[in-house]
Design a protein around this motif. Structure first.
Motif, PDB file in Angstrom:
ATOM      1  N   GLU A 112     -54.673  -1.146 -16.375  1.00 53.69           N
ATOM      2  CA  GLU A 112     -54.632  -0.196 -15.100  1.00 53.69           C
ATOM      3  C   GLU A 112     -53.840  -0.495 -13.965  1.00 53.69           C
ATOM      4  OE1 GLU A 112     -55.739   2.961 -15.339  1.00 53.69           O
ATOM      5  OE2 GLU A 112     -56.487   2.755 -17.425  1.00 53.69           O
ATOM      6  N   VAL A 113     -52.515  -0.691 -14.082  1.00 59.93           N
ATOM      7  CA  VAL A 113     -51.620  -0.938 -13.089  1.00 59.93           C
ATOM      8  C   VAL A 113     -50.368   0.147 -12.743  1.00 59.93           C
ATOM      9  CG1 VAL A 113     -51.967  -3.586 -12.814  1.00 59.93           C
ATOM     10  CG2 VAL A 113     -50.378  -2.374 -14.381  1.00 59.93           C
ATOM     11  N   GLN A 114     -49.918   0.337 -11.793  1.00 60.57           N
ATOM     12  CA  GLN A 114     -48.888   1.337 -11.698  1.00 60.57           C
ATOM     13  C   GLN A 114     -47.696   1.158 -12.537  1.00 60.57           C
ATOM     14  OE1 GLN A 114     -49.635   3.822 -10.023  1.00 60.57           O
ATOM     15  NE2 GLN A 114     -51.492   3.207  -8.884  1.00 60.57           N
ATOM     16  N   LYS A 115     -47.323   0.020 -12.673  1.00 59.41           N
ATOM     17  CA  LYS A 115     -45.983  -0.372 -13.610  1.00 59.41           C
ATOM     18  C   LYS A 115     -46.202  -1.434 -14.410  1.00 59.41           C
ATOM     19  CE  LYS A 115     -43.542  -1.118  -9.646  1.00 59.41           C
ATOM     20  NZ  LYS A 115     -42.328  -1.554  -9.032  1.00 59.41           N
ATOM     21  N   PRO A 116     -46.879  -1.155 -15.423  1.00 59.58           N
ATOM     22  CA  PRO A 116     -47.316  -2.360 -16.701  1.00 59.58           C
ATOM     23  C   PRO A 116     -45.728  -2.777 -17.266  1.00 59.58           C
ATOM     24  CG  PRO A 116     -47.920  -0.143 -17.317  1.00 59.58           C
ATOM     25  CD  PRO A 116     -47.306  -0.017 -15.911  1.00 59.58           C
ATOM     26  N   GLY A 117     -45.958  -3.931 -17.387  1.00 62.32           N
ATOM     27  CA  GLY A 117     -44.757  -4.587 -18.275  1.00 62.32           C
ATOM     28  C   GLY A 117     -44.578  -5.946 -18.025  1.00 62.32           C
ATOM     29  N   GLN A 118     -43.293  -6.489 -18.673  1.00 65.19           N
ATOM     30  CA  GLN A 118     -43.277  -7.836 -18.354  1.00 65.19           C
ATOM     31  C   GLN A 118     -42.377  -8.144 -16.959  1.00 65.19           C
ATOM     32  OE1 GLN A 118     -40.915  -9.294 -21.765  1.00 65.19           O
ATOM     33  NE2 GLN A 118     -39.012  -8.684 -20.946  1.00 65.19           N
ATOM     34  N   PHE A 119     -42.686  -9.400 -16.564  1.00 63.25           N
ATOM     35  CA  PHE A 119     -41.965  -9.564 -15.177  1.00 63.25           C
ATOM     36  C   PHE A 119     -41.284 -11.159 -15.055  1.00 63.25           C
ATOM     37  CE2 PHE A 119     -45.024  -6.340 -14.478  1.00 63.25           C
ATOM     38  CZ  PHE A 119     -44.447  -5.524 -13.619  1.00 63.25           C
ATOM     39  N   GLN A 120     -40.279 -11.288 -14.731  1.00 65.33           N
ATOM     40  CA  GLN A 120     -39.480 -12.369 -14.733  1.00 65.33           C
ATOM     41  C   GLN A 120     -39.810 -12.928 -13.369  1.00 65.33           C
ATOM     42  OE1 GLN A 120     -35.663 -12.650 -16.650  1.00 65.33           O
ATOM     43  NE2 GLN A 120     -34.893 -14.157 -15.195  1.00 65.33           N
ATOM     44  N   LEU A 121     -40.109 -14.117 -13.211  1.00 68.64           N
ATOM     45  CA  LEU A 121     -40.559 -14.839 -11.971  1.00 68.64           C
ATOM     46  C   LEU A 121     -39.487 -16.166 -11.775  1.00 68.64           C
ATOM     47  CD1 LEU A 121     -44.420 -15.094 -12.406  1.00 68.64           C
ATOM     48  CD2 LEU A 121     -42.873 -13.131 -11.672  1.00 68.64           C
ATOM     49  N   ASP A 122     -38.892 -16.168 -10.603  1.00 75.03           N
ATOM     50  CA  ASP A 122     -38.038 -17.112 -10.057  1.00 75.03           C
ATOM     51  C   ASP A 122     -38.693 -18.069  -8.974  1.00 75.03           C
ATOM     52  OD1 ASP A 122     -37.875 -15.425  -7.847  1.00 75.03           O
ATOM     53  OD2 ASP A 122     -35.886 -15.193  -8.050  1.00 75.03           O
ATOM     54  N   ARG A 123     -39.770 -17.921  -8.944  1.00 76.65           N
ATOM     55  CA  ARG A 123     -40.503 -18.852  -7.805  1.00 76.65           C
ATOM     56  C   ARG A 123     -42.037 -18.877  -8.468  1.00 76.65           C
ATOM     57  NH1 ARG A 123     -38.645 -14.456  -5.067  1.00 76.65           N
ATOM     58  NH2 ARG A 123     -37.069 -15.658  -4.354  1.00 76.65           N
ATOM     59  N   PRO A 124     -42.747 -19.859  -7.539  1.00 76.27           N
ATOM     60  CA  PRO A 124     -44.270 -19.702  -8.073  1.00 76.27           C
ATOM     61  C   PRO A 124     -44.848 -18.591  -7.499  1.00 76.27           C
ATOM     62  CG  PRO A 124     -43.571 -21.904  -7.213  1.00 76.27           C
ATOM     63  CD  PRO A 124     -42.627 -21.066  -7.020  1.00 76.27           C
ATOM     64  N   THR A 125     -45.539 -17.981  -8.382  1.00 78.35           N
ATOM     65  CA  THR A 125     -46.318 -16.570  -8.262  1.00 78.35           C
ATOM     66  C   THR A 125     -47.741 -16.416  -8.444  1.00 78.35           C
ATOM     67  OG1 THR A 125     -44.359 -15.357  -8.577  1.00 78.35           O
ATOM     68  CG2 THR A 125     -46.284 -13.972  -8.687  1.00 78.35           C
ATOM     69  N   SER A 126     -48.579 -15.908  -7.525  1.00 77.63           N
ATOM     70  CA  SER A 126     -50.100 -15.974  -7.844  1.00 77.63           C
ATOM     71  C   SER A 126     -50.434 -14.676  -8.342  1.00 77.63           C
ATOM     72  CB  SER A 126     -50.772 -15.863  -6.330  1.00 77.63           C
ATOM     73  OG  SER A 126     -50.415 -14.634  -5.790  1.00 77.63           O
ATOM     74  N   LEU A 127     -51.853 -14.560  -8.916  1.00 78.98           N
ATOM     75  CA  LEU A 127     -52.182 -13.676  -9.605  1.00 78.98           C
ATOM     76  C   LEU A 127     -52.031 -12.178  -8.685  1.00 78.98           C
ATOM     77  CD1 LEU A 127     -54.112 -12.211 -11.849  1.00 78.98           C
ATOM     78  CD2 LEU A 127     -55.855 -12.842 -10.356  1.00 78.98           C
ATOM     79  N   VAL A 128     -52.460 -12.433  -7.326  1.00 71.61           N
ATOM     80  CA  VAL A 128     -52.404 -11.120  -6.505  1.00 71.61           C
ATOM     81  C   VAL A 128     -50.976 -10.866  -6.430  1.00 71.61           C
ATOM     82  CG1 VAL A 128     -52.690 -10.534  -3.940  1.00 71.61           C
ATOM     83  CG2 VAL A 128     -54.358 -11.603  -5.235  1.00 71.61           C
ATOM     84  N   GLN A 129     -50.197 -11.688  -6.318  1.00 68.49           N
ATOM     85  CA  GLN A 129     -48.526 -11.256  -5.925  1.00 68.49           C
ATOM     86  C   GLN A 129     -47.990 -10.443  -7.447  1.00 68.49           C
ATOM     87  OE1 GLN A 129     -47.136 -15.197  -5.095  1.00 68.49           O
ATOM     88  NE2 GLN A 129     -46.889 -14.789  -3.118  1.00 68.49           N
ATOM     89  N   ALA A 130     -48.367 -10.998  -8.560  1.00 67.79           N
ATOM     90  CA  ALA A 130     -48.111 -10.550  -9.791  1.00 67.79           C
ATOM     91  C   ALA A 130     -48.518  -8.987 -10.014  1.00 67.79           C
ATOM     92  CB  ALA A 130     -48.450 -11.294 -10.998  1.00 67.79           C
ATOM     93  N   LEU A 131     -49.908  -8.854  -9.514  1.00 70.51           N
ATOM     94  CA  LEU A 131     -50.444  -7.417  -9.470  1.00 70.51           C
ATOM     95  C   LEU A 131     -49.373  -6.472  -8.416  1.00 70.51           C
ATOM     96  CD1 LEU A 131     -54.191  -8.138  -9.448  1.00 70.51           C
ATOM     97  CD2 LEU A 131     -52.596  -7.229 -11.409  1.00 70.51           C
ATOM     98  N   ALA A 132     -49.101  -7.031  -7.372  1.00 70.92           N
ATOM     99  CA  ALA A 132     -48.153  -6.408  -6.551  1.00 70.92           C
ATOM    100  C   ALA A 132     -46.984  -5.847  -6.960  1.00 70.92           C
ATOM    101  CB  ALA A 132     -48.222  -6.996  -5.144  1.00 70.92           C
ATOM    102  N   LEU A 133     -46.363  -6.881  -7.917  1.00 70.01           N
ATOM    103  CA  LEU A 133     -45.040  -6.521  -8.629  1.00 70.01           C
ATOM    104  C   LEU A 133     -45.214  -5.569  -9.635  1.00 70.01           C
ATOM    105  CD1 LEU A 133     -43.895 -10.288  -9.291  1.00 70.01           C
ATOM    106  CD2 LEU A 133     -42.711  -8.483  -7.848  1.00 70.01           C
ATOM    107  N   ALA A 134     -46.193  -5.366 -10.201  1.00 68.64           N
ATOM    108  CA  ALA A 134     -46.627  -4.206 -11.133  1.00 68.64           C
ATOM    109  C   ALA A 134     -47.047  -2.907 -10.131  1.00 68.64           C
ATOM    110  CB  ALA A 134     -48.009  -4.672 -11.988  1.00 68.64           C
ATOM    111  N   GLY A 135     -46.824  -2.934  -9.054  1.00 62.99           N
ATOM    112  CA  GLY A 135     -47.206  -1.510  -8.185  1.00 62.99           C
ATOM    113  C   GLY A 135     -48.591  -1.534  -7.726  1.00 62.99           C
ATOM    114  N   GLY A 136     -49.468  -2.513  -8.090  1.00 64.63           N
ATOM    115  CA  GLY A 136     -50.834  -2.518  -7.664  1.00 64.63           C
ATOM    116  C   GLY A 136     -51.704  -1.701  -8.683  1.00 64.63           C
TER     117      GLY A 136
END
Length: 200
Positions: free
Chosen positions: A119-143
């Protein structure tokens, strides 16, 4: 004004300028800053040695975590920062190259992928180029969507033996806890599943 006093004033001005620029008194080669990016299998890097163009190489970190460079051979890379890998390669080629100046550049953080599902706005895989927290990853997925079960978010992570571990997280508590334990940094391959409130 006495020369010694003028000299001290110049040093104070220089020190202030360095601090304003973000410099620290730590010497080069000290421990990496907290949160420095660590290499993963699949990442693409470039190695160069100053004044040794023939040693410049692009390489992919292999599934076993190693990379291969001329004169250095197979070098463990996964889990290391670029600075740590530079030191390792420098030590290995020092017998062949006098005072080598080694630079490692991350070209593509291809191996640092996480997955956000449910239940996120944009589910999928995300390539990270820096240390990323759980909350930041959810933001990348649109919340989260309005149907998300905020208190039952699942983090799936494989341990060193390949066994999948499941951690259930309460997002409201995570966002209030600024400690590393409360808002942990994701690792390559992590999967975040946000269930729907009607199912859990």
């Amino acid at each position: 004004m006495p020369p010694s006093l003028s000299r001290r004033r110049q040093l104070r001005v220089l020190a202030a300028a360095l601090l304003a620029a973000g410099a620290t008194p730590a010497a080069a080669g000290t421990e990496p800053a907290a949160g420095a990016y660590r290499l993963n299998p699949g990442d693409v890097i470039r190695l160069s040695v100053w004044k040794e163009e023939s040693l410049t190489r692009e390489a992919t970190v292999q599934p076993d975590g190693s990379v291969s460079f001329p004169l250095a051979g197979q070098v463990p890379a996964a889990g290391r920062t670029a600075a740590e890998l530079e030191n390792e390669v420098r030590n290995r080629i020092a017998r062949y190259v006098a005072d080598p100046v080694v630079t490692i550049e991350l070209l593509d953080a291809r191996g640092n992928r996480v997955y956000v599902l449910g239940e996120v706005q944009k589910p999928g895989q995300f390539q990270l180029d820096r240390p990323t927290s759980l909350v930041q990853a959810l933001a990348l997925a649109g919340g989260l969507t309005p149907f998300a079960a905020r208190k039952s978010i699942r983090l799936l992570r494989r341990d060193e033996k390949g066994v999948e571990q499941v951690t259930i997280l309460d997002l409201d508590r995570v966002t209030k806890d600024t400690s590393a334990a409360g808002n942990l940094v994701l690792q390559a391959g992590d999967t975040i599943i946000v269930p729907g409130g009607s199912l859990f």
